[in-house]
Structure formats: structure tokens, C-alpha cells
Design an enzyme around this catalytic site. Structure first.
Site, PDB file in Angstrom:
ATOM      1  N   GLY A 139      -6.963   1.279  11.664  1.00  0.00           N
ATOM      2  CA  GLY A 139      -6.317   1.369  12.960  1.00  0.00           C
ATOM      3  C   GLY A 139      -5.226   0.322  13.118  1.00  0.00           C
ATOM      4  N   ARG A 195       2.332  -9.153 -10.226  1.00  0.00           N
ATOM      5  CA  ARG A 195       2.354  -8.279 -11.400  1.00  0.00           C
ATOM      6  C   ARG A 195       3.780  -8.067 -11.894  1.00  0.00           C
ATOM      7  NH1 ARG A 195       4.949  -4.223 -12.455  1.00  0.00           N
ATOM      8  NH2 ARG A 195       4.378  -3.162 -10.528  1.00  0.00           N
ATOM      9  N   THR A 215      12.739   6.406 -10.625  1.00  0.00           N
ATOM     10  CA  THR A 215      12.339   7.002  -9.353  1.00  0.00           C
ATOM     11  C   THR A 215      11.412   8.194  -9.586  1.00  0.00           C
ATOM     12  OG1 THR A 215      14.194   8.540  -9.324  1.00  0.00           O
ATOM     13  CG2 THR A 215      14.572   6.354  -8.356  1.00  0.00           C
ATOM     14  N   ARG A 259     -17.049  -1.905  11.316  1.00  0.00           N
ATOM     15  CA  ARG A 259     -16.333  -1.651  12.578  1.00  0.00           C
ATOM     16  C   ARG A 259     -17.092  -0.592  13.377  1.00  0.00           C
ATOM     17  NH1 ARG A 259     -12.773  -3.204  16.617  1.00  0.00           N
ATOM     18  NH2 ARG A 259     -11.468  -1.462  17.275  1.00  0.00           N
ATOM     19  N   GLY A 308      18.378  -7.779 -17.308  1.00  0.00           N
ATOM     20  CA  GLY A 308      19.532  -7.281 -16.566  1.00  0.00           C
ATOM     21  C   GLY A 308      20.002  -5.924 -17.040  1.00  0.00           C
ATOM     22  N   GLU A 346      11.814   1.049 -12.161  1.00  0.00           N
ATOM     23  CA  GLU A 346      11.413   1.569 -13.476  1.00  0.00           C
ATOM     24  C   GLU A 346      11.389   3.099 -13.486  1.00  0.00           C
ATOM     25  OE1 GLU A 346      11.542  -0.863 -15.173  1.00  0.00           O
ATOM     26  OE2 GLU A 346      10.477  -2.569 -14.355  1.00  0.00           O
TER      27      GLU A 346
END
Length: 396
Positions: A351, A102, A377, A280, A142, A375
Site C-alpha cells: 500500500g 551490482r 532495450t 499487516r 565507454g 545492456e
């Protein structure tokens, strides 16, 4: 009085019935990208991640171009002209495969191509956009520097005039696609303010060494850009913008894709946990039959589909020309944060198996640690919203 229509059966994959918000064209875009990712990424991405490389990136870019995924919400110049919602659905499906894929598409379309499409000259658009839309040329963007990430106004990369030419000097850091890019959109200080430049990768003085030893976005090309007196003609500057509003406008477009994409990583992890919980067995029955596991699954499903609904709402606002940057910050802040929490909870259900690359959960979790901070914080988006809510600027 006629009887009320019977509601459809509950769908664990779409518990809110959000597919009802999509029209046939939306679904066709989603299914095309999902099918491509299932065929070309999912069988190989764990190995790519373990090796820390993205082999065949140029071929992948051409394939993405062939399905219209590059610059897909832009008009003309070979771009698909898709809606913002359709672009968002594509981002979700790509990140469900891997954040690195992506990111390749986001940087190509929402940063490099968008900058040229929105701020470039007709000559720049004609020269670069058709080839970038086809995936024949990969682009990079950049802006970030080694010492200036969240504060781009402090950038040190400088462009000076020398006769009719421009000469660029400086360094950029953490640049997706940098080492494989045929063109870079580079932002630099000038005597007249911050300007954008279209820099062909073969320009003398330009180099892009790849960054190694990453523990996140390992199936992605990340580079430094070095500009050592790179000489460019007058026509290399983006003529339609001066100042930070140029790169910040591009970042808003890219952040919108992250709002959707992060939910793809979350969906993949949730589905892995749900499938695991159904099969499981511990203490004589599937772990999905225990209350604590069901509580985890329910909470994960609620946050996942709330996030997708939020992304869809923002997409409709973008298509209507009503989406504000603060609303994009709202979406990125919420959805990436919740996606990481979904991954972490999914890991607990699996797990010890949760740390294995046989399952996608840990790979998504580590990737999202990068998505959380690039992009913008968490703190930056909190301050964007804080300023919008209070009217008071707490950035400085």
C-alpha cells in the site's frame, strides 16, 4: 518394496528446492556475498539512494576485491576463476541489496576487465587486471554515446593515427563508474574499423563529469566521458579484436549477470511483501490471509523462482561453453520484465508504505527501469530473438 523417502518440508524461501542444484562451493560464494551486502550495503543504501550518491565507493571496491567479486569468473591475474553460476549467484545477492552495487561489479568485471582479459595484450593484462581484481583501480566501459545507444555502429568517437600514437576524440554517455575510474575501455571508430582502447583516466584531454538528477540507480556513479584529442601510445589499443564483435562480446557477458541480478531485486521485493502480508492487519486479520493477496504472492513466487531457474540453466550452459547470445537475450528479456512486475505487485501489497524508503520495493522498482533498457532495450532483445526464430533480420 521399500518406502519412498519423505520429501523435505516446503520452504517458502526456496519453493522449488533450487538450492539442491548448488554444490557447497556455490553456497559458500553466495553466503559470502550475501553476508558482505548485509553488513556493508543494506544498513545504508536507502540513505545513499535518497542523497543520490555512493559514498566510499573506492573502499567498497577494495572490499569487493578482497572477497573475490571483481572479475570473479576470469582466470589468472589475481581473478578468482569462479564458475559462471557462482558469478551469477554473486550478482543476485548484490542486486538484492541494490542494482547500483551490482552495476559497479558488472561494469568492473564483465565489461572493463573482461575486455582487457579477452582482447588485450599481455602487457595490458599484467598492468591492469591484478589491480582491478583487487579493487585498487576502478574501471569503466565507454560504448554508449549521446546520440547512439542501441545502434553502436553509428558511434562518432574517432581514433586517428598520428605517427606511432593514437588520438581519440568524442563523447560517451551514461557510463557507470566513469567519474571514479582509474582506467576506461573506450570504443572508437578508426580507418580500419571499430577498435577498443585502454585509456588511463589521468590522460590529458580525458574528463568524466558526473551525471546528476537521476531518479534511478541513484546509489551509483554515472558519468559522461569527454575525449578531447586524447593522445595514447600504440600499445593502448586492444590488439585481439576489430569491429563490433568486441564490445558486443563484452555486453553478452554483462547481460548474463543481469539475468541473475534482476532476480535479486525481485527477491528482495517479494520478501518484503511476504513479511508485510503476514503482519499487516486489516479487517481484523493479517492481509496475507485474504485470497487476493495470496494470489498475488503465489504469482510473484512462481515468476521469481522460474526466473532463478532460467538463470541457473543459462549459467550451466555458459560453464559448458554452450551459451549463445540469443539465449542471454532470452534471459534478460524475461527476467528483467518479470522483476519489474514483481516489484509493482509487491508495492500494491504494501500500500502507501510501498513508496517509503523504509522498504526496498520502490527503490528496486525505479532501479529496474534503468536495468530494463541498459545492456540492450526490451525491443532490441525481442528483435534478437525474432531474428533467431524466423531467420529474418528486422533491425533495419
Amino acid at each position: 518394496m521399500s518406502a519412498s523417502p519423505k520429501p523435505p518440508a516446503f520452504d517458502p524461501a526456496d519453493p522449488l528446492g533450487l538450492d539442491d542444484l548448488l554444490d557447497p562451493e556455490d553456497l559458500a560464494v553466495r553466503d559470502t556475498v550475501r553476508s558482505w551486502a548485509a553488513d556493508r550495503v543494506l544498513p545504508y543504501v536507502a540513505d545513499w539512494y535518497e542523497r543520490g550518491e555512493l559514498p566510499g565507493i573506492r573502499e567498497l571496491a577494495r572490499e569487493l576485491g578482497s572477497i573475490g567479486a571483481l572479475g570473479m569468473s576470469l582466470d589468472g591475474y589475481g581473478c578468482a576463476g569462479a564458475s559462471s553460476v557462482q558469478y551469477g549467484l554473486a550478482c543476485l545477492e548484490l542486486e538484492a541489496a541494490d542494482s547500483g552495487i551490482r552495476s559497479l561489479v558488472s561494469v568492473q568485471g564483465s565489461l572493463a576487465m573482461y575486455a582487457i582479459h579477452r582482447y588485450g595484450s599481455e602487457e595490458q593484462k599484467t598492468e591492469w587486471l591484478p589491480r582491478m581484481a583487487a579493487g585498487e583501480v576502478i574501471g569503466c566501459f565507454g560504448l554508449t554515446e549521446p546520440d547512439h545507444g542501441s545502434d553502436p555502429a553509428g558511434m562518432r568517437t574517432f581514433a586517428r593515427r598520428d605517427g606511432e600514437d593514437w588520438v581519440l576524440s568524442g563523447r560517451k554517455m551514461w557510463i557507470t563508474n566513469g567519474s571514479v575510474a582509474g582506467v576506461a575501455v573506450v570504443w572508437a571508430r578508426t580507418e580500419d574499423g571499430i577498435r577498443g582502447f585502454v585509456v588511463p583516466a589521468g590522460s590529458p584531454g580525458f574528463s568524466a563529469p558526473e551525471i546528476k538528477h537521476k531518479w534511478s540507480l541513484r546509489a551509483s556513479v554515472t558519468s559522461e566521458l569527454v575525449l578531447d584529442d586524447v593522445r595514447l601510445p600504440a600499445g593502448a589499443v586492444l590488439p585481439e579484436v576489430t569491429g563490433l564483435r568486441g564490445p558486443l562480446g563484452c555486453l553478452s557477458h554483462a547481460r548474463y549477470g543481469i539475468v541473475w541480478g534482476s532476480m535479486g531485486a525481485a527477491r528482495s521485493s517479494f520478501e518484503a511483501a511476504l513479511d508485510y502480508a503476514r503482519t499487516r492487519e486489516q479487517f481484523g486479520r493479517p492481509i496475507g490471509g485474504f485470497q487476493l493477496t495470496q494470489a498475488k504472492l503465489a504469482d510473484m513466487a512462481v515468476e521469481l523462482h522460474k526466473g532463478i531457474l532460467l538463470a541457473h540453466h543459462l549459467g550451466r550452459r555458459m560453464d559448458a561453453g554452450r551459451l549463445r547470445p540469443e539465449q542471454i537475450s532470452f534471459g534478460k528479456l524475461n527476467n528483467v520484465r518479470e522483476a519489474i512486475e514483481i516489484c509493482r505487485t509487491a508495492r500494491t501489497i504494501l500500500g502507501a508504505n510501498g513508496i517509503s524508503l523504509e522498504y526496498p520495493v520502490m527503490r528496486h522498482a525505479t532501479n529496474l527501469e534503468s536495468v530494463l533498457t541498459y545492456e540492450g532495450t526490451v525491443e532490441m532483445h525481442q528483435l534478437v530473438l525474432g531474428k533467431a526464430l524466423t531467420g529474418l533480420d528486422a533491425f533495419r
